[in-house]
Design a protein around this motif. Structure first.
Motif, mmCIF file in Angstrom:
data_model
loop_
_atom_site.group_PDB
_atom_site.id
_atom_site.type_symbol
_atom_site.label_atom_id
_atom_site.label_comp_id
_atom_site.label_asym_id
_atom_site.label_seq_id
_atom_site.Cartn_x
_atom_site.Cartn_y
_atom_site.Cartn_z
ATOM 1 N N HIS A 1 29.347 30.604 3.374
ATOM 2 C CA HIS A 1 29.658 29.381 2.971
ATOM 3 C C HIS A 1 29.124 28.794 1.731
ATOM 4 C CE1 HIS A 1 25.917 28.629 5.160
ATOM 5 N NE2 HIS A 1 25.757 27.503 4.339
ATOM 6 N N ASN A 2 28.134 29.505 0.990
ATOM 7 C CA ASN A 2 27.727 29.027 -0.274
ATOM 8 C C ASN A 2 28.834 29.093 -1.545
ATOM 9 O OD1 ASN A 2 25.135 28.000 0.698
ATOM 10 N ND2 ASN A 2 24.812 29.984 1.096
ATOM 11 N N ASN A 3 28.785 28.067 -2.165
ATOM 12 C CA ASN A 3 29.771 28.363 -3.423
ATOM 13 C C ASN A 3 28.890 28.454 -4.573
ATOM 14 O OD1 ASN A 3 32.101 28.047 -1.810
ATOM 15 N ND2 ASN A 3 31.637 25.810 -1.538
ATOM 16 N N ILE A 4 27.651 27.930 -4.700
ATOM 17 C CA ILE A 4 27.026 28.200 -6.063
ATOM 18 C C ILE A 4 25.738 29.038 -5.594
ATOM 19 C CG2 ILE A 4 25.974 26.957 -7.789
ATOM 20 C CD1 ILE A 4 27.700 24.763 -7.418
ATOM 21 N N LEU B 1 26.082 31.766 -10.618
ATOM 22 C CA LEU B 1 27.430 32.228 -10.323
ATOM 23 C C LEU B 1 28.174 31.285 -9.330
ATOM 24 C CD1 LEU B 1 25.503 34.679 -9.700
ATOM 25 C CD2 LEU B 1 27.783 35.957 -10.360
ATOM 26 N N PHE B 2 29.467 31.048 -9.717
ATOM 27 C CA PHE B 2 30.222 30.221 -8.382
ATOM 28 C C PHE B 2 31.175 30.922 -7.716
ATOM 29 C CE2 PHE B 2 32.142 29.669 -12.640
ATOM 30 C CZ PHE B 2 33.355 29.616 -12.431
ATOM 31 N N ARG B 3 31.816 30.294 -6.713
ATOM 32 C CA ARG B 3 32.707 30.915 -5.973
ATOM 33 C C ARG B 3 33.934 30.350 -6.385
ATOM 34 N NH1 ARG B 3 32.369 33.468 -0.696
ATOM 35 N NH2 ARG B 3 30.496 32.562 -0.501
ATOM 36 N N GLN B 4 35.098 31.274 -6.526
ATOM 37 C CA GLN B 4 36.370 30.877 -6.900
ATOM 38 C C GLN B 4 37.324 31.666 -6.075
ATOM 39 O OE1 GLN B 4 37.622 31.052 -11.102
ATOM 40 N NE2 GLN B 4 38.464 28.840 -11.034
#
Length: 134
Positions: free
Chosen positions: A29-32, A56-59
């Protein structure tokens, strides 16, 4: 989940594999994610391996490189840990303490050298890794 490969700059596949191994430990569930690589013996007096931070970030279904920063002790008589090189992948910019800011395409060989050295140091197990998430 994989990291989207940087198309503006041909980075070694091993770099992505090292980062993906770290990302495998992150909750879905983490995005960054920020990865901090530290040589516990690095100091202004004795030198050592520069600390490195990678964000890093989720895209969608993949992770994107945001930045990679190499830190070093600078100044005197009381040196402070400062950014020596900052690679901003999304902005396609590089900052280096010696020559300032430039476009990624103009510093591609320097960035590749930074990444290849980083991979070698990880393989030599000189770093302790701390993973933080948002």
């Amino acid at each position: 989940m994989n990291i989207a490969r940087e198309t503006a700059l041909g980075l070694p596949e091993h770099f992505y594999e090292l980062l993906e191994q770290q990302l495998a430990t992150v909750a879905p569930h983490n995005n960054i994610v920020t990865l901090n690589y530290r040589d516990p013996d690095y100091s202004a007096e004795d030198g050592g391996y520069h600390p490195v931070e990678i964000n890093l970030f989720r895209q969608g279904d993949s992770w994107q490189l945001n930045y990679m920063t190499d830190f070093a002790y600078c100044g005197g008589p009381f040196p402070e840990l400062e950014k020596e090189m900052d690679v901003l992948f999304q902005e396609k910019l590089v900052y280096n303490s010696f020559f300032g800011r430039c476009y990624l395409r103009d510093a591609d060989s320097l960035v590749r050298l930074l990444v290849e050295n980083f991979c070698s140091y990880v393989e030599m197990e000189v770093y302790q890794v701390q993973v933080t998430t948002d």
